[in-house]
Design a protein around this motif. Structure first.
Motif, PDB file in Angstrom:
ATOM      1  N   LYS A 109      -2.317   5.529   5.332  1.00  0.00           N
ATOM      2  CA  LYS A 109      -2.732   6.338   6.405  1.00  0.00           C
ATOM      3  C   LYS A 109      -3.479   5.557   7.781  1.00  0.00           C
ATOM      4  O   LYS A 109      -4.416   4.895   7.406  1.00  0.00           O
ATOM      5  CB  LYS A 109      -3.611   7.502   5.766  1.00  0.00           C
ATOM      6  CG  LYS A 109      -3.801   8.790   6.962  1.00  0.00           C
ATOM      7  CD  LYS A 109      -4.525   9.672   6.177  1.00  0.00           C
ATOM      8  CE  LYS A 109      -4.621  10.815   7.412  1.00  0.00           C
ATOM      9  NZ  LYS A 109      -5.086  10.732   8.841  1.00  0.00           N
ATOM     10  N   ARG A 110      -3.089   5.923   8.790  1.00  0.00           N
ATOM     11  CA  ARG A 110      -3.522   5.127   9.879  1.00  0.00           C
ATOM     12  C   ARG A 110      -4.965   5.387   9.950  1.00  0.00           C
ATOM     13  O   ARG A 110      -5.462   6.535  10.111  1.00  0.00           O
ATOM     14  CB  ARG A 110      -3.037   5.453  11.070  1.00  0.00           C
ATOM     15  CG  ARG A 110      -3.335   4.584  12.515  1.00  0.00           C
ATOM     16  CD  ARG A 110      -2.587   5.013  13.862  1.00  0.00           C
ATOM     17  NE  ARG A 110      -1.148   4.775  13.532  1.00  0.00           N
ATOM     18  CZ  ARG A 110      -0.667   3.423  13.824  1.00  0.00           C
ATOM     19  NH1 ARG A 110      -1.334   2.614  14.261  1.00  0.00           N
ATOM     20  NH2 ARG A 110       0.659   3.297  13.670  1.00  0.00           N
ATOM     21  N   PRO A 141       0.712  -3.347   8.863  1.00  0.00           N
ATOM     22  CA  PRO A 141       0.399  -2.461   8.174  1.00  0.00           C
ATOM     23  C   PRO A 141       1.596  -1.293   7.952  1.00  0.00           C
ATOM     24  O   PRO A 141       2.320  -1.021   9.045  1.00  0.00           O
ATOM     25  CB  PRO A 141      -0.888  -1.605   8.922  1.00  0.00           C
ATOM     26  CG  PRO A 141      -1.231  -2.779   9.620  1.00  0.00           C
ATOM     27  CD  PRO A 141      -0.166  -3.422  10.262  1.00  0.00           C
ATOM     28  N   THR A 157       1.990   3.082   0.873  1.00  0.00           N
ATOM     29  CA  THR A 157       1.911   3.461   2.237  1.00  0.00           C
ATOM     30  C   THR A 157       0.387   3.898   2.892  1.00  0.00           C
ATOM     31  O   THR A 157      -0.377   4.278   1.925  1.00  0.00           O
ATOM     32  CB  THR A 157       2.464   4.977   2.268  1.00  0.00           C
ATOM     33  OG1 THR A 157       4.019   4.803   1.763  1.00  0.00           O
ATOM     34  CG2 THR A 157       2.516   5.554   3.796  1.00  0.00           C
ATOM     35  N   VAL A 185      -9.470   2.840   4.409  1.00  0.00           N
ATOM     36  CA  VAL A 185      -7.846   3.178   4.756  1.00  0.00           C
ATOM     37  C   VAL A 185      -7.481   3.897   3.496  1.00  0.00           C
ATOM     38  O   VAL A 185      -7.591   3.492   2.324  1.00  0.00           O
ATOM     39  CB  VAL A 185      -6.953   1.955   4.991  1.00  0.00           C
ATOM     40  CG1 VAL A 185      -5.693   2.420   4.883  1.00  0.00           C
ATOM     41  CG2 VAL A 185      -7.315   1.357   6.149  1.00  0.00           C
ATOM     42  N   TYR A 203       2.158   1.759   7.886  1.00  0.00           N
ATOM     43  CA  TYR A 203       1.553   3.155   8.134  1.00  0.00           C
ATOM     44  C   TYR A 203       2.635   4.422   7.798  1.00  0.00           C
ATOM     45  O   TYR A 203       3.687   4.315   8.297  1.00  0.00           O
ATOM     46  CB  TYR A 203       1.007   3.362   9.540  1.00  0.00           C
ATOM     47  CG  TYR A 203       0.019   2.495   9.856  1.00  0.00           C
ATOM     48  CD1 TYR A 203      -1.395   2.447   9.001  1.00  0.00           C
ATOM     49  CD2 TYR A 203      -0.205   1.756  10.992  1.00  0.00           C
ATOM     50  CE1 TYR A 203      -2.309   1.579   9.323  1.00  0.00           C
ATOM     51  CE2 TYR A 203      -1.286   0.864  11.161  1.00  0.00           C
ATOM     52  CZ  TYR A 203      -2.481   0.993  10.383  1.00  0.00           C
ATOM     53  OH  TYR A 203      -3.624   0.238  10.579  1.00  0.00           O
ATOM     54  N   GLU A 217       2.822   9.128   6.703  1.00  0.00           N
ATOM     55  CA  GLU A 217       2.305  10.237   6.485  1.00  0.00           C
ATOM     56  C   GLU A 217       1.712  10.197   4.959  1.00  0.00           C
ATOM     57  O   GLU A 217       2.826   9.923   3.986  1.00  0.00           O
ATOM     58  CB  GLU A 217       3.060  11.229   6.850  1.00  0.00           C
ATOM     59  CG  GLU A 217       3.056  11.589   8.190  1.00  0.00           C
ATOM     60  CD  GLU A 217       1.856  11.986   8.885  1.00  0.00           C
ATOM     61  OE1 GLU A 217       1.079  12.363   8.187  1.00  0.00           O
ATOM     62  OE2 GLU A 217       1.555  11.482   9.939  1.00  0.00           O
ATOM     63  N   TRP A 224      -4.594   5.336   0.829  1.00  0.00           N
ATOM     64  CA  TRP A 224      -3.216   4.977   0.632  1.00  0.00           C
ATOM     65  C   TRP A 224      -2.824   5.761  -0.567  1.00  0.00           C
ATOM     66  O   TRP A 224      -3.342   6.220  -1.052  1.00  0.00           O
ATOM     67  CB  TRP A 224      -3.353   3.141   0.092  1.00  0.00           C
ATOM     68  CG  TRP A 224      -4.232   2.916  -0.862  1.00  0.00           C
ATOM     69  CD1 TRP A 224      -5.440   2.598  -0.800  1.00  0.00           C
ATOM     70  CD2 TRP A 224      -3.870   3.151  -2.408  1.00  0.00           C
ATOM     71  NE1 TRP A 224      -6.198   2.225  -1.927  1.00  0.00           N
ATOM     72  CE2 TRP A 224      -5.108   2.728  -3.129  1.00  0.00           C
ATOM     73  CE3 TRP A 224      -2.834   3.173  -3.008  1.00  0.00           C
ATOM     74  CZ2 TRP A 224      -5.413   2.705  -4.349  1.00  0.00           C
ATOM     75  CZ3 TRP A 224      -2.900   3.364  -4.597  1.00  0.00           C
ATOM     76  CH2 TRP A 224      -3.955   2.893  -4.923  1.00  0.00           C
TER      77      TRP A 224
END
Length: 557
Positions: free
Chosen positions: A498-499, A254, A496, A507, A256, A258, A509
């Motif tokens: 986000k955890r 993944p 990208t 999730v 991950y 910000e 993104w």
């Protein structure tokens, strides 16, 4: 002497109009009793029976055309039908009083005695309880309904008496107006004109309602197909299928990071008021009294038991973030939400009932609204399968299943039974409410991804930085990668992520984008932590969930 055909027609018309007016008010009383004391709602009972009896192709068509509002349209249609039945009963009653030689119940002027209304109420009460409700599968006087026999009998009696009394009042009032007009010739023409205007108004009203319903259906169909959804362009779809690889090895790591604050992106946690809600009920969901509520756990267990809400909430709880998605969710649809839940694992509750008997295969969940569904015993014993009592730090809202609901990660929301009042361990292949309608029984969540922003048809500024963002979800398998294409699937860019708050949530993104001038077809796909790639194969929600790539078209100027 039998009345002339003209008099019979007048009496039937007057009785029908009186029955319609009284029926509208009686129907409102019935709905009020249903909401306040838990009385029976005949439109709900009939509507549910119709929905279950619809052939699957027709059910699927209506669902795709009207979406989640289809059941509400059905309820309103049945509601109007009930009022028309009341009108028919009124017209027939006004004729039969004379045909059955009940002349003593009509005075010289033609007024009906109120005893006729009470007799009519009693006949309707018997007809509804002994014939109508059993035909809908609700049992004699609603014995199969959550309202119970006594509550059903009482609410039907109140509704019937209200209808009978109002019918006599309306009939005699209409008769008085007619006699008054005949006694005053100057008013006769005016009365006939007003009656013609009323008939024209009612006729035009019915036509307007019908055309409005068709218009709404057409609008929903056009918007639903022209808005967001799965790929509709045959050339793009064929290219996606040709290049599709079901699994990648090794699984993705993944990306991950910000995320920026992107307007339009779903909040990571959905508020209780915004959390999607779907149920089988046409008009209103049950309101359960927690002080008298009981939860029974029985069936193929050593020690069946019943517990109160106070006893249930006294058991130590745990929390988990979990995303729920409805099996009827279209590609890119809104029937998907995420929350923080708190409750007791189903495994712990089953252990309180002692050893599970050999041969047990499923656990059946029963709800206060007569809904039921089942999950496999192995799924029931997983540590994330929970009986929830809180949602986002608050007592479970009524709309989401108070006092208690099931959470069972990895399968669609129809299995997450709300308003639970009984849990039964069985040794049979039990089929629940929606499974009897043809929906999937295992119901594993299909991996999905959605573009939240920009929206379909958005007008963007060319050569100006912006973001494409959304959510992705795979049930209980996690999301390892999200790819976005801005050229109809020819090229893909990793987003990208986000955890996530847990392994069983969606999730969030995003990707940065600087669009060139022109039209752009934006697609999104997801890959889970095991390397399984979201399928581009188009499928409608019925019978086991929708699939395909969410696609939008935007223009940059």
């Amino acid at each position: 002497m039998e009345p002339s055909p003209t008099i019979q027609k007048e009496r039937f018309t007057r009785g029908s109009l009186a029955g319609l007016l009284a029926g509208i008010l009686a129907t409102l009383i019935m709905l009020l009793l249903s909401l306040t004391i838990g009385g029976v709602s005949l439109p709900e009972a009939l509507g549910s029976a119709i929905a279950q009896a619809l052939p699957l192709p027709l059910f699927d068509y209506l669902h795709q055309t009207l979406g989640g509002d289809a059941k509400h349209y059905l309820f309103y249609i049945v509601l109007v039908g009930q009022c028309l039945v009341f009108a028919l009963f009124g017209g027939l009653c006004n004729l039969l009083v004379d045909r059955l030689n009940f002349g003593q119940w009509r005075d010289q002027q033609g007024d009906l005695d109120y005893s006729v209304g009470l007799l009519l109420a009693f006949i309707l009460w018997l007809f509804t309880g002994l014939i109508f409700l059993p035909l809908t599968g609700s049992g004699v006087f609603g014995s199969q309904l959550s309202t119970g026999v006594m509550s059903t009998m009482l609410s039907l009696a109140i509704t019937g008496v209200v209808y009978g009394v109002l019918f006599i009042f309306m009939h005699n009032w209409l008769l008085w107006r007619t006699l008054k007009a005949v006694a005053n010739p100057d008013m006769d023409a005016e009365l006939l004109t007003k009656q013609a205007q009323r008939r024209a108004f009612l006729r035009n009203g019915v036509v307007f309602v019908g055309l409005s319903a068709l218009g709404v259906a057409a609008w929903r169909f056009i918007v639903g197909n022209a808005g967001s959804g799965a790929v509709a362009n045959p050339q793009i779809q064929n290219s996606l299928l040709d290049k599709y690889q079901a699994k990648i090895t090794p699984p993705p790591v993944p990306n991950y990071g910000e995320l920026h604050t992107v307007k339009g992106l779903s909040p990571e946690i959905t508020s209780n008021s915004s959390f999607y809600g779907v149920s089988k009920n046409l008009s209103s969901d049950p309101t359960v009294d927690g002080t008298s509520w009981k939860l029974t756990i029985d069936g193929q267990v050593e020690h069946p038991f019943t517990m109160s809400y106070k006893e249930l909430t006294a058991i130590p709880t745990h929390q988990q973030y979990e995303t729920l998605m409805c099996i009827s969710n279209e590609v890119g649809g809104e029937y998907m939400s995420n929350a923080l839940w708190e409750g007791i694992t189903l495994k712990d509750l089953l252990q309180k009932a002692g050893a599970i008997k050999p041969g047990a295969t499923k656990v059946v969940l029963y709800a206060a609204d007569n809904y039921s569904d089942s999950i496999h015993l192995s799924k029931a014993l997983e540590p994330t399968t929970m009986v929830a009592v809180k949602m986002n730090g608050e007592t479970l809202p009524s709309a989401h299943g108070y006092p208690a609901r099931l959470l069972v990660p990895g399968i669609y929301g129809m299995k997450h039974v709300k308003w639970i009042n009984r849990i039964e361990v069985v040794n049979t292949d039990y089929k629940g409410y929606w499974q009897q309608n043809g929906w999937s029984d295992p119901a594993p969540v299909k991996m999905t991804s959605r573009i939240d922003t920009p929206i379909f048809g958005a007008k963007l500024s060319a050569n100006k930085p912006t973001y494409i963002a959304g959510v992705a979800f795979s049930g209980n398998k996690g999301i390892g990668q999200v790819d976005v294409s801005t050229d109809g699937g020819k090229n893909w860019q990793k987003a990208t992520l986000k955890r996530p708050l847990s392994a069983i949530t969606w999730v969030l993104w995003e990707i940065p984008w600087q669009p060139q001038a022109g039209n752009h077809d934006i697609l999104v796909r997801a890959i889970d932590l095991q390397g399984n790639v979201q399928t581009p194969q188009l499928a409608a929600p019925l019978p086991d969930g929708s699939s395909g790539y969410h696609t939008i078209t935007v223009t940059a100027n």
